[in-house]
Design a protein around this motif. Structure first.
Motif, short mmCIF file in Angstrom:
data_model
loop_
_atom_site.label_atom_id
_atom_site.label_comp_id
_atom_site.label_asym_id
_atom_site.label_seq_id
_atom_site.Cartn_x
_atom_site.Cartn_y
_atom_site.Cartn_z
N MET A 175 0.80 -0.98 0.39
CA MET A 175 -0.02 0.26 -0.25
C MET A 175 1.11 1.33 0.17
O MET A 175 0.00 2.11 -0.19
N GLU B 203 -3.18 -1.46 -6.24
CA GLU B 203 -4.09 -2.20 -6.33
C GLU B 203 -4.63 -4.32 -6.95
O GLU B 203 -5.24 -4.73 -5.67
N ILE C 144 -2.03 -6.18 -4.27
CA ILE C 144 -2.69 -5.68 -3.10
C ILE C 144 -3.75 -7.43 -2.88
O ILE C 144 -3.08 -8.68 -1.78
#
Length: 229
Positions: free
Chosen positions: A98, A194, A197
Motif C-alpha cells: 500500500m 490495487e 494487493i
C-alpha cells in the motif's frame, strides 16, 4: 563438512545465527532436528558460549527451543501457529504494498529472475531450494520496495513459514505460490498497486486454506487408529 569448518573459523554468534537460519530456509535443517552445542562449536570453530548466544537469539525469534532432555532443537510449528504467522505476514506485506513507490525496471527484473529460479526448483523437484526461494521472495520484495526493517521482519516470519512448508506444503501448493508471485510481479511492473494487493491477499488466503486441507487429511488418516484403541 571440512570446507564448512574452514569457512566458519572464528565465526561470531551473529554469523552462527545467520547460517542456521539459512540452513533452515534451505531445509538443510529440518523441523524438530536437534542442534548440539558441541557439534555446532566444532563446525563453526567457536566456543559453546558463542553457540549458546546464537541459540538464545534464535529462541527469542521462535525458531529454536530448548528442553532439559533434548537440548536445542528446531521448532515444529502447529497448524494454529502457522495461521498466526500467515496473518502476521498479511499485515506486514499488504501494508508494504500500500505504501510502495514506483519500482525501477532493474528491480522488476530482479524479482522476475527470482520467480524463474523458483520455477526451476519446482521443475527439478529440489524441495529444499524450492522452499527457500518461495519464502525468500517476500524478503526480496521488501528489499526491492526499499524497507530494510520490514525485510528483516519478513525474514523471521519467512523462516517460520518454511518450517511450516516442510511439514505441510505439497508440490501443487508450491506451484500455486510461484504462479502468484509471477502475477504479483506483473502487477508491480504495470504499477497496478490495487491488483498487487489483491494478489497478495489471495496468495496468503490460499496458504491458509492449504493448511486446513492438510490438517483435515492428517486427521482422517489417523482417526481409524484412534477408534480401535
Amino acid at each position: 563438512m571440512e570446507d564448512l569448518k574452514k569457512s566458519m573459523q572464528h565465526a561470531s554468534s551473529n554469523i552462527i545465527e545467520s547460517r542456521i537460519i539459512q540452513a533452515v530456509l534451505s531445509e538443510e535443517i529440518s523441523p524438530g532436528e536437534r542442534l548440539g552445542e558441541k557439534d555446532l562449536g566444532e563446525i563453526f570453530g567457536v566456543s559453546r558460549t558463542l553457540v549458546r548466544e546464537a541459540m538464545m537469539r534464535l529462541s527469542s525469534r521462535g525458531i529454536v527451543a530448548v528442553s532439559p532432555r533434548r537440548g536445542w532443537f528446531v521448532i515444529e510449528p502447529t497448524i494454529e501457529e502457522a495461521r498466526e504467522t500467515i496473518e502476521a505476514r498479511r499485515s506486514v506485506e499488504i501494508g508494504l504494498l500500500m505504501n510502495q513507490k514506483n519500482i525501477s525496471a532493474d528491480m522488476i527484473k530482479q524479482l522476475e529472475a527470482h520467480v524463474l529460479e523458483q520455477q526451476r526448483a519446482i521443475d527439478e523437484n529440489d524441495l529444499g531450494r524450492r522452499s527457500y526461494l518461495l519464502g525468500h521472495f517476500h524478503v526480496q520484495l521488501a528489499a526491492v520496495l526499499g524497507n530494510s526493517i520490514l525485510a528483516n521482519i519478513l525474514e523471521e516470519l519467512t523462516t517460520r513459514i518454511v518450517l511450516i512448508a516442510a511439514l505441510y506444503q505439497s508440490k501443487a501448493d508450491a506451484q500455486q505460490s510461484c504462479d502468484n508471485h509471477r502475477r504479483l510481479v506483473t502487477a508491480l511492473r504495470n504499477n497496478d498497486v490495487e491488483n498487487a494487493i489483491s494478489i497478495m491477499d489471495a496468495h496468503l488466503t490460499h496458504l491458509n486454506k492449504a493448511l486446513s486441507v492438510r490438517d483435515n487429511k492428517k486427521e482422517r488418516r489417523f482417526r481409524p487408529n484412534c477408534q480401535h484403541r
